[in-house]
Design a protein around this motif. Structure first.
Motif, mmCIF file in Angstrom:
data_model
loop_
_atom_site.group_PDB
_atom_site.id
_atom_site.type_symbol
_atom_site.label_atom_id
_atom_site.label_comp_id
_atom_site.label_asym_id
_atom_site.label_seq_id
_atom_site.Cartn_x
_atom_site.Cartn_y
_atom_site.Cartn_z
ATOM 1 N N SER A 25 2.465 0.767 14.608
ATOM 2 C CA SER A 25 3.153 0.448 15.866
ATOM 3 C C SER A 25 2.476 -0.713 16.596
ATOM 4 O O SER A 25 3.153 -1.473 17.287
ATOM 5 C CB SER A 25 3.265 1.674 16.763
ATOM 6 N N ARG A 26 1.176 -0.851 16.446
ATOM 7 C CA ARG A 26 0.481 -1.992 17.054
ATOM 8 C C ARG A 26 0.838 -3.289 16.330
ATOM 9 O O ARG A 26 1.026 -4.329 16.951
ATOM 10 C CB ARG A 26 -1.029 -1.800 17.005
ATOM 11 N N ALA A 27 0.895 -3.225 15.002
ATOM 12 C CA ALA A 27 1.169 -4.416 14.204
ATOM 13 C C ALA A 27 2.618 -4.875 14.341
ATOM 14 O O ALA A 27 2.900 -6.081 14.330
ATOM 15 C CB ALA A 27 0.846 -4.153 12.740
ATOM 16 N N GLN A 28 3.532 -3.908 14.453
ATOM 17 C CA GLN A 28 4.951 -4.222 14.569
ATOM 18 C C GLN A 28 5.554 -3.266 15.588
ATOM 19 O O GLN A 28 5.825 -2.111 15.267
ATOM 20 C CB GLN A 28 5.653 -4.078 13.222
ATOM 21 N N SER A 29 5.769 -3.770 16.788
ATOM 22 C CA SER A 29 6.177 -2.895 17.884
ATOM 23 C C SER A 29 7.646 -2.474 17.837
ATOM 24 O O SER A 29 8.033 -1.537 18.521
ATOM 25 C CB SER A 29 5.875 -3.560 19.232
ATOM 26 N N THR A 69 11.499 -2.166 12.302
ATOM 27 C CA THR A 69 10.703 -2.733 11.214
ATOM 28 C C THR A 69 9.893 -1.664 10.480
ATOM 29 O O THR A 69 9.383 -1.916 9.393
ATOM 30 C CB THR A 69 9.745 -3.817 11.735
ATOM 31 N N TRP A 70 9.799 -0.493 11.047
ATOM 32 C CA TRP A 70 8.995 0.561 10.445
ATOM 33 C C TRP A 70 9.640 1.133 9.198
ATOM 34 O O TRP A 70 8.965 1.749 8.369
ATOM 35 C CB TRP A 70 8.717 1.671 11.435
ATOM 36 N N LEU A 71 10.953 0.949 9.045
ATOM 37 C CA LEU A 71 11.634 1.489 7.881
ATOM 38 C C LEU A 71 10.987 1.018 6.589
ATOM 39 O O LEU A 71 10.764 1.817 5.671
ATOM 40 C CB LEU A 71 13.123 1.094 7.892
ATOM 41 N N SER A 72 10.652 -0.248 6.521
ATOM 42 C CA SER A 72 10.053 -0.769 5.287
ATOM 43 C C SER A 72 8.722 -0.074 4.989
ATOM 44 O O SER A 72 8.391 0.176 3.827
ATOM 45 C CB SER A 72 9.859 -2.281 5.354
ATOM 46 N N TRP A 73 7.967 0.289 6.036
ATOM 47 C CA TRP A 73 6.694 0.983 5.824
ATOM 48 C C TRP A 73 6.910 2.427 5.408
ATOM 49 O O TRP A 73 6.160 2.975 4.605
ATOM 50 C CB TRP A 73 5.816 0.895 7.073
ATOM 51 N N MET A 74 7.963 3.043 5.930
ATOM 52 C CA MET A 74 8.288 4.410 5.516
ATOM 53 C C MET A 74 8.688 4.436 4.044
ATOM 54 O O MET A 74 8.259 5.299 3.279
ATOM 55 C CB MET A 74 9.418 4.981 6.387
#
Length: 75
Positions: free
Chosen positions: A19-23, A27-32
């Motif tokens: 969350s700090r790197a990409q607020s 965009t978190w979907l790709s990390w999930m």
């Protein structure tokens, strides 16, 4: 501290770092997806029979997401 507590701490730290790197949550979907892919690799590398269990977990995850969308809370 139990192994579950240690793992929770690791995951909490990862969530904060992401969350700090990409607020933007979109965009978190790709990390999930990345995390799920790595977990699938680990499961099947340890035992190819785990593939079925992983697919069952994905189905349960779909149910949890569907419930979250409908009820507004996590179980």
């Amino acid at each position: 501290m139990s192994k579950d507590d240690e793992l929770r701490d690791v995951l909490n730290g990862a969530a904060k770092d992401i969350s700090r790197a990409q607020s933007n949550p979109r965009t978190w979907l790709s990390w999930m997806v990345y995390l799920l892919a790595r977990l699938e690799e680990q499961a099947t590398n340890e035992n190819p029979a785990n593939k079925e269990a992983f697919l069952e977990m994905l189905s349960a995850l779909q149910d949890e997401i569907r419930n979250r969308t409908r009820t507004g809370g996590w179980h």
